[in-house]
Design a protein around this motif. Structure first.
Motif, PDB file in Angstrom:
ATOM      1  N   UNK A 114     -10.471 -25.696 -48.285  1.00  0.00           N
ATOM      2  CA  UNK A 114     -10.561 -24.781 -47.222  1.00  0.00           C
ATOM      3  C   UNK A 114     -11.938 -24.048 -46.853  1.00  0.00           C
ATOM      4  N   UNK A 115     -12.334 -23.493 -48.089  1.00  0.00           N
ATOM      5  CA  UNK A 115     -13.602 -22.601 -47.810  1.00  0.00           C
ATOM      6  C   UNK A 115     -14.819 -23.744 -47.813  1.00  0.00           C
ATOM      7  N   UNK A 116     -14.904 -25.100 -48.481  1.00  0.00           N
ATOM      8  CA  UNK A 116     -15.954 -25.905 -48.115  1.00  0.00           C
ATOM      9  C   UNK A 116     -16.150 -26.518 -46.913  1.00  0.00           C
ATOM     10  N   UNK A 117     -14.718 -26.786 -46.118  1.00  0.00           N
ATOM     11  CA  UNK A 117     -14.856 -27.104 -44.666  1.00  0.00           C
ATOM     12  C   UNK A 117     -15.163 -26.104 -43.881  1.00  0.00           C
ATOM     13  N   UNK A 118     -14.908 -24.559 -43.982  1.00  0.00           N
ATOM     14  CA  UNK A 118     -15.462 -23.880 -43.457  1.00  0.00           C
ATOM     15  C   UNK A 118     -16.956 -23.805 -43.352  1.00  0.00           C
ATOM     16  N   UNK A 119     -17.584 -23.970 -44.649  1.00  0.00           N
ATOM     17  CA  UNK A 119     -19.082 -24.006 -44.675  1.00  0.00           C
ATOM     18  C   UNK A 119     -19.529 -25.092 -43.951  1.00  0.00           C
ATOM     19  N   UNK A 175     -11.282 -21.253 -37.852  1.00  0.00           N
ATOM     20  CA  UNK A 175     -10.041 -21.710 -37.072  1.00  0.00           C
ATOM     21  C   UNK A 175     -10.073 -23.143 -37.185  1.00  0.00           C
ATOM     22  N   UNK A 176     -11.179 -23.716 -37.002  1.00  0.00           N
ATOM     23  CA  UNK A 176     -11.255 -25.195 -37.015  1.00  0.00           C
ATOM     24  C   UNK A 176     -11.050 -25.890 -38.299  1.00  0.00           C
ATOM     25  N   UNK A 177     -11.415 -25.243 -39.499  1.00  0.00           N
ATOM     26  CA  UNK A 177     -11.287 -25.680 -40.717  1.00  0.00           C
ATOM     27  C   UNK A 177      -9.668 -25.504 -41.288  1.00  0.00           C
ATOM     28  N   UNK A 178      -9.423 -24.223 -40.829  1.00  0.00           N
ATOM     29  CA  UNK A 178      -7.798 -24.120 -41.064  1.00  0.00           C
ATOM     30  C   UNK A 178      -6.953 -24.942 -40.506  1.00  0.00           C
ATOM     31  N   UNK A 179      -7.318 -25.303 -39.329  1.00  0.00           N
ATOM     32  CA  UNK A 179      -6.474 -26.375 -38.468  1.00  0.00           C
ATOM     33  C   UNK A 179      -6.510 -27.947 -39.094  1.00  0.00           C
ATOM     34  N   UNK A 180      -7.821 -28.199 -39.317  1.00  0.00           N
ATOM     35  CA  UNK A 180      -7.905 -29.581 -40.058  1.00  0.00           C
ATOM     36  C   UNK A 180      -7.716 -29.712 -41.436  1.00  0.00           C
ATOM     37  N   UNK A 181      -7.563 -28.708 -42.212  1.00  0.00           N
ATOM     38  CA  UNK A 181      -7.415 -28.750 -43.627  1.00  0.00           C
ATOM     39  C   UNK A 181      -6.049 -28.451 -43.997  1.00  0.00           C
ATOM     40  N   UNK A 182      -5.195 -28.116 -43.018  1.00  0.00           N
ATOM     41  CA  UNK A 182      -3.704 -27.816 -43.164  1.00  0.00           C
ATOM     42  C   UNK A 182      -3.099 -28.933 -43.842  1.00  0.00           C
ATOM     43  N   UNK A 214      -8.835 -15.386 -43.623  1.00  0.00           N
ATOM     44  CA  UNK A 214      -8.981 -13.742 -43.154  1.00  0.00           C
ATOM     45  C   UNK A 214     -10.069 -12.993 -44.149  1.00  0.00           C
ATOM     46  N   UNK A 215      -9.810 -13.237 -45.598  1.00  0.00           N
ATOM     47  CA  UNK A 215     -10.835 -12.861 -46.342  1.00  0.00           C
ATOM     48  C   UNK A 215     -12.319 -13.258 -46.216  1.00  0.00           C
ATOM     49  N   UNK A 216     -12.279 -14.849 -46.051  1.00  0.00           N
ATOM     50  CA  UNK A 216     -13.601 -15.423 -45.685  1.00  0.00           C
ATOM     51  C   UNK A 216     -14.148 -14.648 -44.641  1.00  0.00           C
ATOM     52  N   UNK A 217     -13.309 -14.581 -43.396  1.00  0.00           N
ATOM     53  CA  UNK A 217     -14.193 -14.236 -42.176  1.00  0.00           C
ATOM     54  C   UNK A 217     -14.591 -12.626 -42.038  1.00  0.00           C
ATOM     55  N   UNK A 218     -13.805 -11.927 -43.035  1.00  0.00           N
ATOM     56  CA  UNK A 218     -14.334 -10.559 -42.984  1.00  0.00           C
ATOM     57  C   UNK A 218     -15.468 -10.346 -44.091  1.00  0.00           C
ATOM     58  N   UNK A 219     -15.550 -11.085 -44.900  1.00  0.00           N
ATOM     59  CA  UNK A 219     -16.697 -10.850 -45.904  1.00  0.00           C
ATOM     60  C   UNK A 219     -17.596 -11.400 -45.414  1.00  0.00           C
ATOM     61  N   UNK A 220     -17.938 -12.627 -44.732  1.00  0.00           N
ATOM     62  CA  UNK A 220     -19.103 -13.306 -44.172  1.00  0.00           C
ATOM     63  C   UNK A 220     -19.599 -12.495 -42.978  1.00  0.00           C
TER      64      UNK A 220
END
Length: 190
Positions: A93-98, A112-119, A171-177
Motif C-alpha cells: 500500500x505505501x509503495x503504491x501511494x509513493x 485514495x487511489x492507492x487504497x482502491x487499487x491495492x485493495x 490515515x497515518x500515512x496521510x497525516x504524517x506526510x
C-alpha cells in the motif's frame, strides 16, 4: 510426605524457547526496518509500515481469548510469520501511494487511489492465507491440535490486520506526510 514435584527441565526449556522466539521477532522487525530505511532513504515510511504489526497482535489476543488457547511456542512462531505478512501488506500500500505521488498526484488523491487499487492484492494475500490456515484453526483433521495455536494466531491476526492495512495505514500515512509537507512549506517560506 517426603515427596516433591519438580518439572524444571520442561519448564526451563519452554521459558528459553519463549525468550528466543521473542528475540527472533524483534530481530526480524529490526532487519525489516533497516532494509526499508535503506530502500526509502528515510525512516518515515518504514515506521508507518511497522505501525501495523502491533495492531495485528490485538487480533491475535482476541483469537486466543475466543478459542481459550494459551500463549505457547506455536503462537510465538505464528507471530513471526504474521509480522512478515502484515508488513508485506503495508509495503504494498505505501509503495503504491509513493508511486502515485511521484506521478504528481496530491497527497489525499494518491492515498485514495492507492487504497482502491491495492485493495485486491491485499485481500488476495490475506484471504489465501486465512482460508489455507482455517482447517488447522478449527482443529479439523488428525494432528491439527498441535498446530492449532499457530493457525489461530495467523488467522485472527491477519483478519484484524486487514482492517489496519486498509484503513489505519492510509490515515497515518496521510497525516504524517501532511505534517511533513507543512513543515517543508514553512521552512521554504521563511
Amino acid at each position: 510426605d517426603g515427596y516433591t514435584f519438580y518439572d524444571g527441565g520442561a519448564s526451563q526449556a519452554l521459558q528459553e524457547g519463549k525468550q528466543l522466539s521473542g528475540m527472533l521477532l524483534l530481530l526480524a522487525l529490526f532487519l525489516v526496518l533497516v532494509v526499508m530505511a535503506i530502500q526509502y532513504e528515510s525512516l518515515q515510511n518504514p515506521l508507518i509500515i511497522l505501525v501495523s504489526v502491533p495492531f495485528a497482535t490485538i487480533g491475535v489476543a482476541i483469537g486466543l481469548f475466543l478459542t481459550d488457547l494459551p500463549v505457547s511456542m506455536p503462537v510465538a512462531l505464528g507471530l513471526i510469520m504474521l509480522a512478515g505478512i502484515v508488513v508485506n501488506n503495508a509495503i504494498v500500500l505505501v509503495e503504491y501511494i509513493e508511486l502515485q505521488r511521484a506521478t504528481g498526484q496530491v497527497l489525499l488523491a494518491a492515498t485514495l487511489t492507492a487504497a482502491r487499487l491495492r485493495l485486491r492484492p491485499i485481500l488476495m494475500t490475506t484471504l489465501t492465507t486465512v482460508v489455507g490456515m482455517l482447517p488447522l484453526a478449527l482443529k479439523l483433521g488428525e494432528g491439527a491440535e498441535m498446530l492449532q495455536p499457530l493457525a489461530v494466531t495467523i488467522v485472527s491476526g491477519l483478519s484484524f490486520s486487514l482492517l489496519v492495512s486498509l484503513f489505519l495505514i492510509p490515515v497515518i500515512y496521510t497525516e504524517v506526510h501532511r505534517m511533513l509537507d507543512n513543515r517543508r512549506a514553512i521552512r521554504l517560506g521563511t
